[in-house]
Every structure is written in structure tokens, then in C-alpha cells.
Design a protein around this motif. Structure first.
Motif, short mmCIF file in Angstrom:
data_model
loop_
_atom_site.label_atom_id
_atom_site.label_comp_id
_atom_site.label_asym_id
_atom_site.label_seq_id
_atom_site.Cartn_x
_atom_site.Cartn_y
_atom_site.Cartn_z
N THR A 206 -3.96 -2.81 -0.24
CA THR A 206 -2.85 -1.84 -0.33
C THR A 206 -3.08 -0.67 0.65
O THR A 206 -2.13 -0.18 1.24
CB THR A 206 -2.65 -1.32 -1.77
OG1 THR A 206 -3.88 -0.75 -2.24
CG2 THR A 206 -2.22 -2.44 -2.71
N GLN A 207 -4.35 -0.26 0.82
CA GLN A 207 -4.60 0.85 1.75
C GLN A 207 -4.36 0.43 3.20
O GLN A 207 -3.98 1.25 4.03
CB GLN A 207 -6.02 1.39 1.58
CG GLN A 207 -6.19 2.14 0.26
CD GLN A 207 -7.37 3.09 0.26
OE1 GLN A 207 -8.00 3.34 1.28
NE2 GLN A 207 -7.68 3.64 -0.91
N ILE A 277 -3.86 -12.35 -0.65
CA ILE A 277 -3.17 -11.67 0.45
C ILE A 277 -1.74 -12.20 0.59
O ILE A 277 -0.78 -11.43 0.75
CB ILE A 277 -3.97 -11.87 1.78
CG1 ILE A 277 -5.25 -11.04 1.71
CG2 ILE A 277 -3.13 -11.51 3.00
CD1 ILE A 277 -6.19 -11.21 2.91
N GLN A 278 -1.59 -13.51 0.48
CA GLN A 278 -0.25 -14.12 0.57
C GLN A 278 0.67 -13.58 -0.52
O GLN A 278 1.82 -13.21 -0.26
CB GLN A 278 -0.41 -15.65 0.45
CG GLN A 278 0.87 -16.44 0.55
CD GLN A 278 1.60 -16.20 1.87
OE1 GLN A 278 0.99 -15.87 2.89
NE2 GLN A 278 2.93 -16.30 1.84
N VAL A 283 5.22 -10.03 -2.20
CA VAL A 283 5.70 -8.98 -3.10
C VAL A 283 6.15 -7.74 -2.33
O VAL A 283 7.17 -7.13 -2.66
CB VAL A 283 4.55 -8.60 -4.08
CG1 VAL A 283 4.77 -7.25 -4.72
CG2 VAL A 283 4.37 -9.67 -5.13
N SER A 284 5.40 -7.37 -1.30
CA SER A 284 5.65 -6.09 -0.62
C SER A 284 6.54 -6.23 0.60
O SER A 284 7.13 -5.25 1.06
CB SER A 284 4.31 -5.49 -0.16
OG SER A 284 3.73 -6.34 0.82
N MET A 326 0.03 -7.56 -7.99
CA MET A 326 0.27 -7.05 -6.64
C MET A 326 1.41 -6.02 -6.64
O MET A 326 1.34 -5.00 -5.96
CB MET A 326 0.62 -8.21 -5.69
CG MET A 326 -0.53 -9.16 -5.48
SD MET A 326 -1.97 -8.29 -4.80
CE MET A 326 -3.22 -9.54 -4.98
N LYS A 327 2.45 -6.31 -7.41
CA LYS A 327 3.60 -5.40 -7.48
C LYS A 327 3.18 -4.02 -7.98
O LYS A 327 3.53 -2.99 -7.42
CB LYS A 327 4.62 -6.01 -8.46
CG LYS A 327 6.07 -5.81 -8.07
CD LYS A 327 6.98 -6.42 -9.12
CE LYS A 327 7.50 -7.77 -8.67
NZ LYS A 327 8.32 -8.45 -9.64
N THR A 328 2.38 -4.00 -9.06
CA THR A 328 2.01 -2.70 -9.64
C THR A 328 0.97 -1.98 -8.77
O THR A 328 0.99 -0.75 -8.67
CB THR A 328 1.50 -2.86 -11.08
OG1 THR A 328 0.39 -3.78 -11.09
CG2 THR A 328 2.58 -3.37 -12.03
#
Ligand code: UD1
Length: 346
Positions: A206-207, A277-278, A283-284, A326-328
Motif C-alpha cells: 500500500t505504501q 499483489i494481483q 481491488v485498487s 486488500m480493500k480495507t
């Protein structure tokens, strides 16, 4: 209302557990010296639950100050002990710091458990105690391997200390062995706050995606796994948190089979680094800037849990899947960024 003492209540798993306990009718006090956390989490807990939590800014290595919390709260019905240092690499370079912090804090707490006759104790342990397993999934009976790091050794010693303590009639204890806790509360009011460059996979993802890190590394794609990257059992932090409430209820209802029952907390599903990672990218919608790098020393190839004991005995159900994790985690990172941007503009 039963009062539970949560140590490390401002930390990642501690703060999510306090929310779950409050939502299930418990009163909670916390001890956290904020050496690796921030009181920012308490505000997030209060925002989610609308309830107050008192945090004692006490270093558990200080026996007198720890004892004073028990003297002020003579009605503690149980303890959930999270407070510990957990960075594997740091523990290798500063072993004494890790042994001192993680073991003295537990020793002081157990002295208070004895003095104040606290009946129930839940200990944060880790799947790190299984080392590199001979067979997967691992059950609670899988062999304990020599610890790979001082951090891992403190978890093993903590478990042994509690086994001895409970054998001697100290209190009833549950050891919870976490697999890889990830994600954040769906409200994005609390989440993980890594110190410095994140060592764990999901904060590194995420970073990088948000631009705090230029690029991330996948440590090895030449392992004997389906895509060559390591396999782990990622489990949403809110699912982990709820297992603690269930553990306290299980002890209160005297359902424990021994004085020191052990439960694995994982989904039972192995996910590779590249699959994680996929999932994040889907999601993002962000294409992650990553490269394949050398293997990280000390990494085990593959581990995931057999969670039958937690499911059947604690009545644990898993509510969140990898997409939710991943979403949260991403919503939390976006929230932190928005906060930083607004602080810069003010
Ligand atoms: C690590 C610890 C474990 C500890 C847990 C606490 C080791 C060997 N294990 O678990 O004892 O309880 O943290 O949170 O350190 N990865 C990348 N790139 C990154 C970061 C991680 O490829 O930037 C990979 C790792 O190689 C591993 C997987 O992602 O295969 C998960 O790593 P991590 O999140 O650090 O957890 P563990 O190593 O399983």
C-alpha cells in the motif's frame, strides 16, 4: 459488565480487538506506553464504538506502575496481552532489547495475575513458533522448531512460561498463534501504523501504491511453489480481533480443555506473494511498481493454518476474504494520505 485489560491496546491488533470487545459488551482498559504505537488509535476506537477507553501510559517493564493499574482496577476479569516488539530484523540486531521488553513485561503481568487472582489470560503468539514446517497446513500439534530470530524466541519462551504458570494453577490461558494479520477496520478509523520502512508485505504494497515508497521488492520467485513466490496465510485483522473476544468467552464459560489451550488463527488458505499483489491491483486499480529481488534470509517457503480447533471449539467464523483484506488496507492507506495532505495544507 466484565472488565478486560488489553495490553498494547494502541497497537494494530490490540486496537481492533478493543473495538470487538466493546461491541460485545465488555468494558476495556488498556496499558500501552506508546513506544511503538500512538494514542491516535484510542480516538479511532472511540469514533467507531462511541465508547470510552482509558489507556494507562505505563511501561510494563516497570513493575510498580503496572501493579498500580491493578490496584486501581480490582475488578479485572481477564487480560489480553499484545504488548511486545515484533520486528524480526530489529530483533536480530538488538536481541537484548527484545528479550528484555517482551519477557519482562510478561513476567510483571504474571506477577500481577498471581497477586490479584486474575482468572483468565490470552496471549498473542505467532505461527513463527512452527519455523519452517515439515508439513502444511500446520495444526497446533505440529512441532515447534528452533526460533529463527530473537523475536521468535520471545514468543516461544512466552508460550513456555505460560505453560509452566498454568500447570502450577496460575490462571486459565489461551495461546493464539496468528498467521499473517492484514487489512484494517472497514471504517478506516484504525489500521496498521508501521514504524519506518514497512517490513511486512501488505503495508509495503500500500505504501508503494500511494507513492511513499518508490518501488517494492518481491523476495524471491524461485521457490518451489505454484508461481515461485512464498506462500502465507493472510487473515483479516478484524477476524483475528473477534477470535480474542471468543477466547475470553470460552474461558469465562470454562470450556477450555486444559489450563493452556492453543489455537491457530489463519484462514487455512495459502496465498503467494504474487497472488496477493494481483489481488491488490484488482481491488485498487493501481499498477504496482515492484521488482523481483533476492530471497529474504529467514523466510519460510510456505505455511498456512489448519484452523479446525478455533472453528469448532471457539466457534470462530471467518468474515473477510483476500479482496476485503486488500480493500480495507488500501482504504486505510488512502485515509492516512488524506490526513497528511490536510495537515500540510493547514
Ligand atoms: C513476519 C515474521 C513473523 C512475524 C510477522 C509479524 C519473518 C521470517 N517472519 O512474517 O515471524 O510474526 O512478520 O508481522 O520475518 N515480502 C515481500 N516483499 C516485502 C515484504 C514481504 O516479498 O516487501 C514477502 C516475504 O518474503 C514473505 C511474505 O511477503 O514471503 C510475507 O512477509 P511478511 O509480511 O514480512 O510476513 P512473514 O515473513 O510471514
Amino acid at each position: 459488565m466484565q472488565k478486560i485489560l488489553v495490553t498494547g491496546g494502541c497497537g494494530y491488533i490490540g486496537s481492533h480487538t478493543i473495538v470487538d470487545l466493546l461491541n460485545h459488551g465488555y468494558e476495556v482498559i488498556s496499558i500501552d506506553d506508546n513506544s511503538r504505537s500512538s494514542s491516535f488509535s484510542i480516538a479511532g476506537i472511540e469514533q467507531i464504538t462511541g465508547k470510552k477507553v482509558k489507556n494507562y501510559l505505563v511501561d510494563l517493564k516497570n513493575f510498580d506502575e503496572t501493579q498500580a493499574v491493578f490496584q486501581e482496577n480490582t475488578d479485572i476479569a481477564g487480560i489480553i496481552h499484545f504488548a511486545a516488539y515484533k520486528a524480526v530484523g530489529e530483533s536480530v540486531s538488538a536481541p537484548v532489547l527484545y528479550y528484555e521488553n517482551n519477557l519482562f513485561s510478561l513476567i510483571n503481568l504474571l506477577k500481577c495475575v498471581e497477586e490479584f487472582s486474575i482468572p483468565n489470560f490470552v496471549f498473542s503468539s505467532s505461527c513463527t513458533v512452527y519455523g519452517s514446517p515439515d508439513a502444511i497446513p500446520v495444526t497446533e500439534l505440529s512441532p515447534i522448531k528452533k526460533a529463527e530470530s530473537p523475536y521468535g524466541a520471545t514468543k516461544q519462551m512466552g508460550e513456555e512460561m505460560l505453560q509452566d504458570f498454568t500447570k502450577n494453577g496460575g490462571c486459565n490461558t489461551i495461546l493464539l498463534r496468528y498467521f499473517n494479520p492484514v487489512g484494517a477496520h472497514p471504517s478506516a478509523a484504525i489500521g496498521e501504523l508501521p514504524i519506518g520502512r514497512p517490513q511486512n508485505l501488505v503495508p509495503a504494497i500500500t505504501q508503494t501504491a500511494i507513492g511513499k515508497l518508490p518501488k517494492m521488492k518481491v523476495f524471491g520467485n524461485d521457490y518451489d511453489t505454484r508461481d515461485g513466490s512464498c506462500i502465507r496465510d493472510y487473515i483479516h485483522v478484524c477476524d483475528i480481533a473477534h477470535a480474542h473476544t471468543l477466547a475470553i468467552q470460552y474461558l469465562e464459560q470454562e470450556k477450555n480443555k486444559t489450563a493452556c489451550d492453543i489455537f491457530n488463527l489463519g484462514t487455512g488458505i495459502g496465498v503467494t506473494v504474487l497472488e496477493a499483489i494481483q489481488s491488490f491491483q484488482e481491488v485498487s486499480g493501481v499498477a504496482l511498481n515492484y521488482e523481483i529481488a533476492a530471497r529474504r534470509p529467514g523466510d519460510v517457503v510456505a505455511i498456512f493454518a489448519n484452523n479446525d480447533a478455533a472453528v469448532t471449539q471457539l466457534g470462530w467464523t471467518i468474515e473477510y476474504n483476500l479482496t476485503d483484506m486488500m480493500k480495507t488496507a488500501w482504504a486505510w492507506e488512502l485515509k492516512l494520505k488524506a490526513q497528511e495532505d490536510s495537515a500540510k495544507n493547514n
